[in-house]
Motif scaffolding. Structure first.
Motif, PDB file in Angstrom:
ATOM      1  N   ASP A 133     -31.320 -14.829   6.848  1.00 56.85           N
ATOM      2  CA  ASP A 133     -30.587 -14.254   6.032  1.00 56.85           C
ATOM      3  C   ASP A 133     -31.513 -14.139   4.563  1.00 56.85           C
ATOM      4  O   ASP A 133     -31.122 -13.117   3.709  1.00 56.85           O
ATOM      5  CB  ASP A 133     -29.023 -14.819   5.411  1.00 56.85           C
ATOM      6  CG  ASP A 133     -29.177 -16.392   5.192  1.00 56.85           C
ATOM      7  OD1 ASP A 133     -30.246 -16.851   5.055  1.00 56.85           O
ATOM      8  OD2 ASP A 133     -28.185 -16.912   4.848  1.00 56.85           O
ATOM      9  N   SER A 134     -32.301 -15.059   4.602  1.00 58.32           N
ATOM     10  CA  SER A 134     -33.345 -15.143   3.180  1.00 58.32           C
ATOM     11  C   SER A 134     -34.155 -13.841   3.487  1.00 58.32           C
ATOM     12  O   SER A 134     -34.753 -13.366   2.493  1.00 58.32           O
ATOM     13  CB  SER A 134     -34.159 -16.085   3.425  1.00 58.32           C
ATOM     14  OG  SER A 134     -34.756 -16.223   4.755  1.00 58.32           O
ATOM     15  N   SER A 135     -34.423 -13.130   4.601  1.00 55.66           N
ATOM     16  CA  SER A 135     -34.968 -11.969   4.904  1.00 55.66           C
ATOM     17  C   SER A 135     -34.242 -10.702   5.178  1.00 55.66           C
ATOM     18  O   SER A 135     -34.775  -9.619   5.835  1.00 55.66           O
ATOM     19  CB  SER A 135     -36.083 -12.141   5.879  1.00 55.66           C
ATOM     20  OG  SER A 135     -35.713 -12.220   6.979  1.00 55.66           O
ATOM     21  N   ASP A 136     -32.920 -10.809   5.123  1.00 56.03           N
ATOM     22  CA  ASP A 136     -31.964  -9.844   5.458  1.00 56.03           C
ATOM     23  C   ASP A 136     -31.908  -9.546   7.121  1.00 56.03           C
ATOM     24  O   ASP A 136     -31.697  -8.676   7.404  1.00 56.03           O
ATOM     25  CB  ASP A 136     -31.930  -8.585   4.725  1.00 56.03           C
ATOM     26  CG  ASP A 136     -30.785  -7.717   4.581  1.00 56.03           C
ATOM     27  OD1 ASP A 136     -29.536  -8.415   4.946  1.00 56.03           O
ATOM     28  OD2 ASP A 136     -30.705  -6.439   4.706  1.00 56.03           O
ATOM     29  N   PHE A 137     -32.309 -10.672   7.925  1.00 53.85           N
ATOM     30  CA  PHE A 137     -32.475 -10.975   9.291  1.00 53.85           C
ATOM     31  C   PHE A 137     -33.428  -9.988   9.727  1.00 53.85           C
ATOM     32  O   PHE A 137     -33.536  -9.460  10.746  1.00 53.85           O
ATOM     33  CB  PHE A 137     -31.017 -10.388   9.858  1.00 53.85           C
ATOM     34  CG  PHE A 137     -29.958 -11.325   9.358  1.00 53.85           C
ATOM     35  CD1 PHE A 137     -30.176 -12.865   9.732  1.00 53.85           C
ATOM     36  CD2 PHE A 137     -28.901 -11.016   8.631  1.00 53.85           C
ATOM     37  CE1 PHE A 137     -29.167 -13.720   9.377  1.00 53.85           C
ATOM     38  CE2 PHE A 137     -27.984 -11.946   8.367  1.00 53.85           C
ATOM     39  CZ  PHE A 137     -28.060 -13.459   8.573  1.00 53.85           C
ATOM     40  N   THR A 138     -34.458  -9.379   9.045  1.00 60.30           N
ATOM     41  CA  THR A 138     -35.562  -8.561   9.283  1.00 60.30           C
ATOM     42  C   THR A 138     -36.705  -9.701   9.618  1.00 60.30           C
ATOM     43  O   THR A 138     -36.736 -10.803   9.335  1.00 60.30           O
ATOM     44  CB  THR A 138     -36.084  -7.838   8.127  1.00 60.30           C
ATOM     45  OG1 THR A 138     -36.824  -8.675   7.158  1.00 60.30           O
ATOM     46  CG2 THR A 138     -35.134  -6.956   7.629  1.00 60.30           C
ATOM     47  N   ALA A 139     -37.741  -9.198  10.470  1.00 58.84           N
ATOM     48  CA  ALA A 139     -38.738  -9.954  11.203  1.00 58.84           C
ATOM     49  C   ALA A 139     -39.756  -9.139  11.692  1.00 58.84           C
ATOM     50  O   ALA A 139     -39.558  -7.714  12.265  1.00 58.84           O
ATOM     51  CB  ALA A 139     -38.168 -10.867  12.379  1.00 58.84           C
ATOM     52  N   ARG A 140     -41.012  -9.766  11.714  1.00 56.42           N
ATOM     53  CA  ARG A 140     -42.281  -8.796  12.178  1.00 56.42           C
ATOM     54  C   ARG A 140     -43.234 -10.036  12.964  1.00 56.42           C
ATOM     55  O   ARG A 140     -43.460 -11.106  12.702  1.00 56.42           O
ATOM     56  CB  ARG A 140     -42.973  -8.419  10.939  1.00 56.42           C
ATOM     57  CG  ARG A 140     -43.675  -9.121  10.139  1.00 56.42           C
ATOM     58  CD  ARG A 140     -44.081  -8.494   8.841  1.00 56.42           C
ATOM     59  NE  ARG A 140     -42.863  -8.415   8.060  1.00 56.42           N
ATOM     60  CZ  ARG A 140     -42.694  -7.475   7.333  1.00 56.42           C
ATOM     61  NH1 ARG A 140     -43.579  -6.535   7.045  1.00 56.42           N
ATOM     62  NH2 ARG A 140     -41.257  -7.238   6.540  1.00 56.42           N
ATOM     63  N   ILE A 141     -43.911  -9.160  13.583  1.00 57.88           N
ATOM     64  CA  ILE A 141     -45.049  -9.984  14.490  1.00 57.88           C
ATOM     65  C   ILE A 141     -46.286  -9.057  14.375  1.00 57.88           C
ATOM     66  O   ILE A 141     -46.315  -7.934  14.483  1.00 57.88           O
ATOM     67  CB  ILE A 141     -44.800 -10.198  15.714  1.00 57.88           C
ATOM     68  CG1 ILE A 141     -43.680 -11.124  16.147  1.00 57.88           C
ATOM     69  CG2 ILE A 141     -46.038 -10.673  16.703  1.00 57.88           C
ATOM     70  CD1 ILE A 141     -43.168 -11.595  17.592  1.00 57.88           C
TER      71      ILE A 141
END
Length: 538
Positions: free
Chosen positions: A101-109
């Motif tokens: 939730d700290s990144s609004d459930f975004t992620a990247r690789i």
């Protein structure tokens, strides 16, 4: 489709997108993928799986790397498989960060060690962190790495200005149709020239058009008011990903993105305080709003984060011997909007700022590519007044100050850059931009200019993607502009809805044999409106 006046909550939107968006993008081989590598998820009830409501996206691509981005709806771990074969018979796997939730459930690789000049296929899944036997459905995408040789053409598209002036996703109109037109170009990458969102532009469910018909917007809670909180800004970025055309485009074309004013608030500059005349804002400090907006922008875009300066937006990309691209940031380092008549270049008259200007000049000098494209989020000679109710009249927002004379104000910085290009004999520099909400092709020549120490060059304006159509703007003649094409007439009604079909993008294609760059401007359905072939300088 839902009733057009329905305001969609986050829960309703996630239900609408559950599985459907991913399956639409995943392609015909999903069954094989599930059988091969995600059997535990194959027997899981759909309602228990993590969802990918924003689809997948790639960006900041190089010859050997690319950022792959996605977003889920719960604490989950990102997993990316990638291959040069669409069948994924052989693939590499990267286990990525947790989406929280700290990144609004975004992620990247950041995928590295990719083959140059290749189509790379990738699929994204999320593993539930509460129940690690539960996986999302895989959602697939495709990207193209930059070539190291000049044996194939380089093609890119550019535009900007999305969901502005009250014109949002109208499913009856076909949504953001221009993304589908750009997708059909099969470009190597897309330059998003800014105004990715209209944080200061709330949407209403219905807008009556001049001909009496209704424009119906999909409306979410964050888009029903101006953005002020971090979640407001996040919601504005998430809103645009509800459009099926954009999600399909995101899954096939890498993004290079920059920002402009509407990611925060119309015509903002660092240190500004919103005046009492603007009643919609309780938070008055632009620097606080901009910090929230920038965090959301980085969360929702496939930026490669600069380890030295994690908030740096300006950056460069090499696409082999044919092309280098320089993405500018004309927001973070500018001085206050003013009459723009300063007689010396300092912090008050800065637009790029000293550090970014030095970076651009050195990068242009070091470039060995046949063509150098500068992506500027604001046009050079078009006069853009700052008409906010809380600023004095006679205040300007862009480079130009409207006096048609020798360079002054922010024009001093541009003069310095153009003079440097000439002194260093840097060939084949082209500018692309958006911001003004119509399309234009402009040629600059010192024989027509008040300042003459520069090489002739071209500037091309795209946009809007899905926003009100405006213009045409007045020209400042300081740098000798000559209009070669304008997409709207002088008496064009202002704030035309997308239904008027005055939405535009640009396309550039570099031929590997002749090294000629062909630039064309197109409408929202892909029809070519203007084209020019630019021969490279020897």
């Amino acid at each position: 489709m839902p009733d057009p006046v329905e305001k969609l909550s986050r829960r309703i939107l996630l239900k609408r997108l559950a599985g459907g968006a991913g399956l639409a993008l995943a392609g015909s081989h999903i069954g094989d993928v599930l059988a091969q590598s995600v059997a535990p998820a194959a027997v899981t009830a759909d309602k228990l799986r993590p969802l990918l409501p924003g689809g997948v996206m790639s960006g900041d691509v190089t010859a050997s790397s690319a950022i792959v981005w996605s977003r889920t709806d719960r604490p989950s771990r990102m997993i990316v498989d990638y291959s040069t074969s669409e069948s994924f018979k052989r693939f590499e796997r990267r286990v990525g960060p947790a989406a929280l939730d700290s990144s609004d459930f975004t992620a990247r690789i950041d995928l590295t060690d990719l083959p140059p000049g290749a189509d790379v296929f990738y699929r994204v899944r999320f593993q539930d962190l509460v129940n690690d036997k539960v996986f999302s459905e895989p959602v697939t995408g495709r990207l193209r790495t930059a070539a190291l040789s000049a044996d194939r053409p380089v093609t890119f598209v550019f535009s900007g200005d999305e969901a502005g002036q009250g014109w949002g996703i109208n499913e009856r109109f076909g949504g953001y149709r221009i993304y589908e037109a750009m997708r059909r170009e099969s470009p190597d990458f897309f330059i998003h020239s800014g105004d990715q969102i209209y944080a200061d532009g709330p949407l209403q469910s219905e807008v009556r058009l001049p001909d009496g018909t209704l424009w119906t917007n999909l409306v979410t809670e964050p888009k029903s008011h101006v953005a002020q909180t971090l979640d407001d800004y996040r919601g504005a970025f998430a809103y645009n990903q509800l459009d099926v055309n954009k999600r399909r485009f995101m899954a096939e074309v890498p993004f290079l993105v920059q920002w402009d004013d509407h990611e925060v608030r119309n015509n903002w500059y660092p240190g500004q305080q919103i005046g009492a005349e603007e009643k919609r804002y309780q938070t008055r400090a632009i620097s606080l709003l901009a910090a929230r907006a920038k965090q959301a922008m980085f969360e929702y875009n496939p930026f490669r984060i600069n380890p030295v300066d994690p908030e740096q937006v300006y950056r460069g990309f090499q696409f082999g011997p044919l092309l280098d691209v320089f993405m500018l940031d004309e927001r973070s380092y500018r001085g206050p909007n003013s009459p723009n008549r300063q007689t010396q270049l300092d912090r008050e008259s800065a637009f790029l700022g000293a550090q970014q200007s030095a970076w651009l000049k050195q990068s242009l000098k070091n470039s060995k590519a046949a063509w150098k494209v500068i992506a500027s989020d604001m046009p050079i000679s078009l006069i853009v007044p700052d008409l906010n109710p809380d600023v004095p009249k006679g205040t300007y927002e862009a480079w130009a100050n409207g006096d048609n004379g020798a360079p002054s104000g922010r024009e001093l910085e541009l003069m310095d850059i153009l003079r440097f290009i000439k002194r260093e004999n840097i060939a084949n520099v082209v500018w692309v931009t958006a911001d003004v909400h119509y399309a234009q092709a402009t040629h600059y020549d010192p024989s027509r200019a008040k300042f003459t120490e520069f090489k002739p060059f071209w500037e091309f304006v795209g946009g809007p993607i899905n926003a009100g159509t405006f213009g045409p703007n007045e020209l400042d003649m300081t740098f000798g502009p000559e209009l070669r094409y304008v997409s709207v007439p002088k008496d064009n009604p202002q704030n035309q809805s997308p239904a008027a079909k005055q939405q535009y993008y640009g396309r550039a294609k570099i031929d590997p044999a002749s090294r000629t760059m062909t630039v064309s401007l197109h409408d929202l359905d892909g029809r070519s409106l203007y084209e020019v072939k630019l021969d490279p300088e020897a």
